[in-house]
Design a protein around this motif. Structure first.
Motif, mmCIF file in Angstrom:
data_model
loop_
_atom_site.group_PDB
_atom_site.id
_atom_site.type_symbol
_atom_site.label_atom_id
_atom_site.label_comp_id
_atom_site.label_asym_id
_atom_site.label_seq_id
_atom_site.Cartn_x
_atom_site.Cartn_y
_atom_site.Cartn_z
ATOM 1 N N ILE A 38 0.869 -1.177 0.052
ATOM 2 C CA ILE A 38 0.114 -0.054 -0.001
ATOM 3 C C ILE A 38 0.897 1.316 -0.043
ATOM 4 O O ILE A 38 0.600 2.124 -0.617
ATOM 5 C CB ILE A 38 -0.847 0.048 1.229
ATOM 6 C CG1 ILE A 38 -1.905 -1.098 1.140
ATOM 7 C CG2 ILE A 38 -1.551 1.416 1.249
ATOM 8 C CD1 ILE A 38 -2.758 -1.374 2.260
ATOM 9 N N GLU A 39 2.167 1.243 0.893
ATOM 10 C CA GLU A 39 2.584 2.351 0.921
ATOM 11 C C GLU A 39 3.435 2.690 -0.353
ATOM 12 O O GLU A 39 3.433 3.789 -0.849
ATOM 13 C CB GLU A 39 3.741 1.976 2.158
ATOM 14 C CG GLU A 39 5.008 3.361 2.171
ATOM 15 C CD GLU A 39 5.936 2.662 3.273
ATOM 16 O OE1 GLU A 39 5.558 3.781 4.242
ATOM 17 O OE2 GLU A 39 6.677 2.039 2.940
ATOM 18 N N SER A 40 3.935 1.630 -1.224
ATOM 19 C CA SER A 40 4.550 1.707 -2.361
ATOM 20 C C SER A 40 3.784 2.089 -3.462
ATOM 21 O O SER A 40 4.031 3.013 -4.253
ATOM 22 C CB SER A 40 5.275 0.712 -2.811
ATOM 23 O OG SER A 40 4.480 -0.582 -2.966
ATOM 24 N N ARG A 41 2.484 1.900 -3.480
ATOM 25 C CA ARG A 41 1.390 2.234 -4.327
ATOM 26 C C ARG A 41 1.041 3.780 -4.367
ATOM 27 O O ARG A 41 1.039 4.660 -5.225
ATOM 28 C CB ARG A 41 0.100 1.452 -4.312
ATOM 29 C CG ARG A 41 0.301 -0.007 -4.959
ATOM 30 C CD ARG A 41 -0.085 0.171 -6.311
ATOM 31 N NE ARG A 41 -1.180 0.866 -6.842
ATOM 32 C CZ ARG A 41 -1.624 1.627 -7.605
ATOM 33 N NH1 ARG A 41 -0.445 2.003 -8.605
ATOM 34 N NH2 ARG A 41 -2.801 1.857 -8.213
ATOM 35 N N VAL A 42 0.993 4.048 -2.959
ATOM 36 C CA VAL A 42 0.509 5.552 -2.559
ATOM 37 C C VAL A 42 1.688 6.462 -3.206
ATOM 38 O O VAL A 42 1.483 7.284 -3.820
ATOM 39 C CB VAL A 42 0.178 5.654 -1.127
ATOM 40 C CG1 VAL A 42 0.135 6.991 -0.654
ATOM 41 C CG2 VAL A 42 -1.008 5.059 -0.674
ATOM 42 N N ILE A 43 2.681 5.966 -2.708
ATOM 43 C CA ILE A 43 4.410 6.738 -3.184
ATOM 44 C C ILE A 43 4.231 6.962 -4.803
ATOM 45 O O ILE A 43 4.313 8.096 -5.086
ATOM 46 C CB ILE A 43 5.447 6.161 -2.569
ATOM 47 C CG1 ILE A 43 5.461 6.503 -0.978
ATOM 48 C CG2 ILE A 43 6.726 6.874 -3.289
ATOM 49 C CD1 ILE A 43 6.617 5.727 -0.302
ATOM 50 N N SER A 44 4.067 5.970 -5.329
ATOM 51 C CA SER A 44 3.926 5.773 -6.913
ATOM 52 C C SER A 44 2.972 6.840 -7.280
ATOM 53 O O SER A 44 3.040 7.309 -8.296
ATOM 54 C CB SER A 44 3.753 4.244 -7.457
ATOM 55 O OG SER A 44 3.548 4.426 -8.742
#
Length: 65
Positions: A38-44
């Motif tokens: 989730i964190e990587s998707r949000v950052i992306s």
């Protein structure tokens, strides 16, 4: 902003809005691997789609309906 402050901001935002998240997204938050996804998707989404933090989380929440 530093990477840590961005990650802290995402974590705090998700925790503050946890009651509004879809159950599938909430389930992912409960595991370390799910949270990292989730964190990587949000950052992306913030970087590539020029969304704000709240917009990225709302979009991700919508995708998990």
């Amino acid at each position: 902003m530093t990477e840590k402050s961005i990650r802290d901001e995402i974590y705090n935002f998700l925790k503050a809005n946890e009651s509004k998240l879809k159950s599938l997204l909430k389930a992912q938050l409960s595991s370390k691997e799910g949270y990292k996804f989730i964190e990587s998707r949000v950052i992306s989404m913030i970087a590539n789609e020029n969304l704000s933090l709240s917009e990225a989380v709302m979009q991700l929440n919508f995708e998990h309906e």
